[in-house]
Design an enzyme around this catalytic site. Structure first.
Site, PDB file in Angstrom:
ATOM      1  N   GLU A 129      -4.067   4.781 -15.778  1.00  0.00           N
ATOM      2  CA  GLU A 129      -2.825   4.003 -15.723  1.00  0.00           C
ATOM      3  C   GLU A 129      -2.516   3.378 -17.084  1.00  0.00           C
ATOM      4  O   GLU A 129      -1.362   3.303 -17.500  1.00  0.00           O
ATOM      5  CB  GLU A 129      -2.974   2.888 -14.679  1.00  0.00           C
ATOM      6  CG  GLU A 129      -1.788   1.977 -14.552  1.00  0.00           C
ATOM      7  CD  GLU A 129      -1.998   0.906 -13.489  1.00  0.00           C
ATOM      8  OE1 GLU A 129      -3.154   0.622 -13.139  1.00  0.00           O
ATOM      9  OE2 GLU A 129      -0.993   0.368 -12.999  1.00  0.00           O
TER      10      GLU A 129
ATOM     11  N   GLU B 170      -2.825   1.275  -4.476  1.00  0.00           N
ATOM     12  CA  GLU B 170      -1.520   1.230  -3.824  1.00  0.00           C
ATOM     13  C   GLU B 170      -1.212   2.414  -2.905  1.00  0.00           C
ATOM     14  O   GLU B 170      -0.508   2.255  -1.925  1.00  0.00           O
ATOM     15  CB  GLU B 170      -0.419   1.083  -4.886  1.00  0.00           C
ATOM     16  CG  GLU B 170      -0.636  -0.142  -5.764  1.00  0.00           C
ATOM     17  CD  GLU B 170       0.553  -0.488  -6.633  1.00  0.00           C
ATOM     18  OE1 GLU B 170       1.686  -0.356  -6.168  1.00  0.00           O
ATOM     19  OE2 GLU B 170       0.334  -0.893  -7.782  1.00  0.00           O
TER      20      GLU B 170
HETATM   21  C1  BGC Z   1       2.318   1.291 -10.075  1.00  0.00           C
HETATM   22  C2  BGC Z   1       3.088   2.178 -11.005  1.00  0.00           C
HETATM   23  C3  BGC Z   1       4.528   1.887 -10.728  1.00  0.00           C
HETATM   24  C4  BGC Z   1       4.711   0.487 -11.252  1.00  0.00           C
HETATM   25  C5  BGC Z   1       6.092  -0.001 -11.318  1.00  0.00           C
HETATM   26  C6  BGC Z   1       2.543  -0.116 -10.511  1.00  0.00           C
HETATM   27  O1  BGC Z   1       1.875  -1.034  -9.758  1.00  0.00           O
HETATM   28  O2  BGC Z   1       0.987   1.624  -9.968  1.00  0.00           O
HETATM   29  O3  BGC Z   1       2.640   3.361 -11.304  1.00  0.00           O
HETATM   30  O4  BGC Z   1       5.450   2.818 -11.123  1.00  0.00           O
HETATM   31  O5  BGC Z   1       3.898  -0.429 -10.569  1.00  0.00           O
HETATM   32  O6  BGC Z   1       6.243  -0.510 -12.512  1.00  0.00           O
END
Ligand code: BGC
Length: 904
Positions: free
Chosen positions: A791, A488
């Site tokens: 993550e 992202e």
């Molecule tokens: C991101 C997170 C973000 C989240 C929101 C994800 O796709 O990588 O770190 O805060 O979406 O819930």
């Protein structure tokens, strides 16, 4: 031994930067660090003299005289107003309480301030990029093999040549430039600096930074060529989770003004409008997808004078807006570390894979000898599968993370220009002959920030965790604070909300976060919503509105409060609170309105009292809540399971975070002496607390939502009465124990978990979590080959199976800040460490720990060592600060600077 009785000034910063160039700041703040032997050294007075430079001539602009104060950070000079495009020299003199003085010279240069660009925007002749918002998208959500995708919708990198004639005897030459897309400058074939990915990622339509270059020594009398490469970047390229392109526009362009000043006082102005353009070897260079390069199409000497550009086309003038430009006031992105990969491996499947030894954000450079026309492909990924084969963990459209390189004949060197990837492993195909690590260099990147914090212990696993936090943090501070550097690269506000205090300890993030907060303000919406992602890319706005009917979420939007407060606490920067005060209040009013005027569907069935409570509870709207509660997502990595964590927790987390926002707002109001605001938020907090307790907290200390994170958040926000608190703490500890002494907290609670336990007398449970080697746990990642923060706690399974999560998310690295405070013992009492409390917890299960921080006043360090039942403690307190030293129950003293040793 003879010790010199001296006082030194070790640095002098302007706007928290060393010798900044091109800052648009009328009233800059100065800060300096002192070093002096002896104990309790304090500054008694300072004198600042600011001179404007004209060549070698100095013109004294102001002189503070001897100012009696110990203030040495955030110093503003009352009657000084900086003028545009002016170089200043700053002379500092300091007196201390030991009858010593020290002197230092620094400087800075202002940018254009309100002087508009003379030049128009220019664009090379180009085919616009087809917008993915309107057209069918190519690619099927998985990586398409070379040949399977022709990338016909991608556009080449543009090359621009701008001629500049310089007379002899130049005094000073500057370029002011920015781009739609990304650009890179060369002057007569040489880059004037090593910045990467300019201009920074900002809310481009509302705020754009221009960069200032000192090109004096790169120009020669006579003809010169300014060469500019232009790529897609965040402007036109494919970004974010959906991989959509054209966030801001479908064509790329440049804005450039240049000025040469001569010794005789005359001036030559030049601009991008005189440029000609062409395309070359880079068939495309996309931040996410990667780069396609055909070496046979290289244009030798394209940015030098003796180059025949007769086939190049004049650039076109464009009438785009210029009133949103600000001189970049944060340091640029630069190469952070450049190193040789660790090894080349042949996987069981027979693939050739380079292991660089560390998950990074960056790209690879290589040198190769080949015949012409060979296709070399480099594919980047963060993990190998459980059998040791290459595994692509980053899925979805436009996530190739690949370099396609077509050789020319002979020995050639290559490094991509406008792309970076998140990776540790690189699968290589098409390489001619044998391959060795020496043919490669790994370039890692980060926005430039000084490393400030150091933490080291007797437990190598904790040290690896600390290293993992550092790597995830640098990978996610490229231009803006991001969630992850591969999938992202987006400014998710919740991630930095959680991580800001750790970041502020580890690196000097003041200017960096100040810059990002300018974007937060720019993107704040009409009713005060702080978007979940800043800059709020069109791709995300569309996706979030379509799928979640939301632009903001509790906790995520609270970045507007917690980030500036973290900066204030770490560095003593009060201006960041002032600058963002109205935005914070607006965020609070938004939440207040949602609570008071918007109610859940079942509202009609509420009693009058419930209705009264609901006015103070944020009980509507979508929220990510305690996102990614481990027990709900481990082993279940689909989007539905993730979303369930949001739905299961949002009704508790949103009102609790509303209480938290109110507390933070009250704190900011108090710091800025806005008494009536402070009183208002204090009263509001009490109302929320009353409503929350009445609706959610049971007499026995349990709650309907029986999740660790909900208890943590409730306790942290103080939403429990004193008599019920111990029962709730007990319940939380029981749940942790029943979970095998493992945490089960999500995104918005994990940052408070350790403090809640320690502050409520259960550091024993906190230590169990810290040393937990099962999943979820911080050391689990370390013991499963983690070199960064993941993550998902279970991204790699017990059996080595890997997943499509990101392996480089700093959010769970938020434990760092607790380790430095609790284990290292370094606590901020007054902002910027003007006053600190040094209180290590020797019962934490370690034999040794050392923490140090380059505070705005100088370096503080604490190290302790246990041996044969005794504990030796060594403390260094910087000049001009005060430390409260609390060691067990044995030592309690308040002291100034100096070195202190204790045996306990
Ligand atoms: C991101 C997170 C973000 C989240 C929101 C994800 O796709 O990588 O770190 O805060 O979406 O819930």
């Amino acid at each position: 031994m003879y010790t010199l009785n001296t006082l030194y000034i070790t640095e002098l910063t302007t706007e928290h930067l060393h010798q900044p160039l091109g800052i648009d700041c009328v009233s800059p703040r100065f800060g300096w660090k002192l070093k002096g032997n002896g104990k309790n050294v304090k500054q008694l007075a300072y004198q600042l003299r600011i001179c404007a430079l004209d060549g070698e001539k100095e013109l004294l602009i102001c002189d503070t005289g001897e100012k009696e104060t110990d203030q040495s950070i955030e110093v503003q000079v009352d009657d000084f107003e900086a003028k545009p495009m002016t170089t200043y020299r700053v002379y500092l003199k300091v007196w201390d309480n030991k009858e010593r003085t020290a002197e230092y010279t620094g400087g800075f240069e202002t940018g254009r301030m309100n002087i508009p660009f003379r030049s128009s925007w220019i664009e090379p002749c180009q085919e616009p990029t087809p917008s993915s918002f309107e057209e069918e998208r190519e690619g099927d959500g998985v990586r398409v093999e070379e040949g399977g995708r022709d990338f016909h919708e991608f556009r080449p990198v543009q090359y621009i040549r701008i001629p500049v004639y310089a007379k002899k005897d130049m005094k000073r030459a500057r370029i002011y430039a920015t781009a739609h897309g990304l650009y890179r400058l060369e002057i007569n074939g040489v880059r004037p600096d090593d910045r990467e990915f300019a201009p920074e990622n900002t809310a481009y339509h509302k705020l754009m930074y221009y960069q200032t270059y000192d090109i004096t020594k790169f120009l020669k009398p006579g003809e010169n060529i300014i060469g500019v490469m232009l790529g897609d970047g965040w402007w036109t390229g494919r970004v974010g989770t959906t991989g959509d392109c054209c966030q801001y526009g479908d064509t790329i362009g440049l804005l450039m003004d240049g000025r040469i000043e001569y010794m005789d006082g005359t001036v030559t102005d030049f601009s991008g409008e005189e440029g000609v353009s062409a395309t070359g070897p880079i068939l495309f260079s996309d931040l996410f997808v990667g780069e396609k390069y055909d070496a046979k199409q290289e244009i030798e000497g394209w940015s030098t004078v003796n180059f025949d550009d007769s086939g190049w086309q004049p650039v076109l003038k464009k009438d785009y807006k210029k009133d949103h430009l600000v001189g970049q006031f944060m340091a640029p992105v630069r190469p952070l570390q450049v190193f040789t990969p660790k090894s080349v491996i042949t996987t069981p499947k027979g693939e050739t894979v380079l292991d660089v030894g560390q998950i990074v954000a960056g790209h690879l450079a290589f040198t190769v000898t080949s015949e012409a026309g060979r296709n070399i492909v480099l594919e980047h990924s963060e993990v190998l599968d459980e059998k040791g084969n290459f595994y692509n963990n980053i899925l979805n459209t436009n996530k190739e993370q690949t370099i396609w390189y077509r050789t020319k004949a002979g020995t050639q060197s290559y490094r991509p220009v406008f792309t970076y990837h998140g990776f540790r492993y690189v699968k290589i195909t098409g390489w001619p002959g044998s391959i060795s690590v020496d043919q490669f260099k790994v370039y890692t990147f980060a926005s430039e920030m000084e490393d400030l914090g150091y933490f080291h212990t007797s437990d190598e696993r904790i040290n690896q965790l600390e290293s993992n936090i550092w790597w995830s943090q640098v990978a996610n501070t490229i231009s803006i604070p991001t969630d992850c550097p591969q999938r992202e690269k987006a400014g998710w506000t919740g991630d930095i909300m959680a991580f800001a205090p750790t970041l502020c300890f580890k690196r000097n993030a003041d200017a960096f976060l100040t810059g990002w907060m300018a974007n937060v303000r720019a993107e704040q919406m009409e009713h005060g919503e702080i978007p979940m992602i800043v800059p709020y890319l069109k791709a995300y706005a569309t996706f979030l509105r379509d799928n979640l009917n939301a632009d903001t979420s509790c906790g995520w939007g609270d970045a507007v409060l917690r980030v500036p407060l973290s900066v204030y606490e770490a560095y003593g920067d009060r201006r960041i609170l002032e600058e963002n005060y109205e935005a914070m209040k607006k965020w609070l009013s938004y939440i207040e309105d949602r609570a008071a005027n918007h109610h859940p569907e079942e509202y009609d069935t509420y009693t009058d009292q419930q209705k009264e409570h609901d006015r103070y509870l944020w009980s509507t709207d979508f929220h990510f809540g305690d996102w990614l509660v481990p027990s709900m997502v481990l082993g279940n990595p689909d989007a539905m399971a993730m979303n369930n964590t949001a739905y299961a927790t949002m009704r508790y987390v949103a009102p609790a975070y509303f209480a938290y926002s109110t507390l933070l707002m009250k704190k900011v109001a108090e710091i800025l002496n806005r008494d009536s605001d402070a009183a208002y938020y204090s009263a509001l907090y009490e109302k929320i607390k009353e409503a929350y307790i009445a609706e959610y907290v049971r007499e026995d200390g349990t709650m309907e939502a029986n999740l660790q994170g909900i208890y943590v958040i409730t306790l942290k926000m103080g939403l429990v009465s004193d008599n019920i608190r111990p029962k709730m703490v007990e319940q939380l500890c029981r749940m942790i124990h029943e979970n095998g002494d493992k945490l089960d907290t999500g995104f918005l609670s994990v940052l408070f978990l350790m403090d809640v336990l320690c502050d409520n007398g259960r550091s024993d449970v906190a230590y169990k979590l810290l040393y937990q080697t099962g999943c979820p746990g911080w050391l689990y990642e370390v013991l499963h080959n983690g070199t960064t923060m993941w993550e998902s706690w279970g991204a790699t399974g017990e059996d080595g199976t890997v997943s499509t999560y990101s392996y480089n998310h700093y959010a769970f690295g938020c434990i760092g800040e607790w380790m430095y405070r609790h284990i290292g013992g370094l606590n901020i009492v007054e902002p910027g460490y003007k006053r600190m409390r040094i209180e290590p917890h020797f019962d934490c299960g370690l034999d040794f720990a050392e923490v140090s921080e380059e505070t705005p006043y100088g370096k503080v360090s604490v190290s302790w060592h246990m041996c044969n039942g005794q504990t030796a403690v060594h403390i260094v307190v910087p000049v001009n600060t005060t430390a409260e030293i609390c060691l067990k129950d044995q030592i309690k003293e308040v002291t100034g600077s100096g070195t202190y040793d204790y045996i306990l």
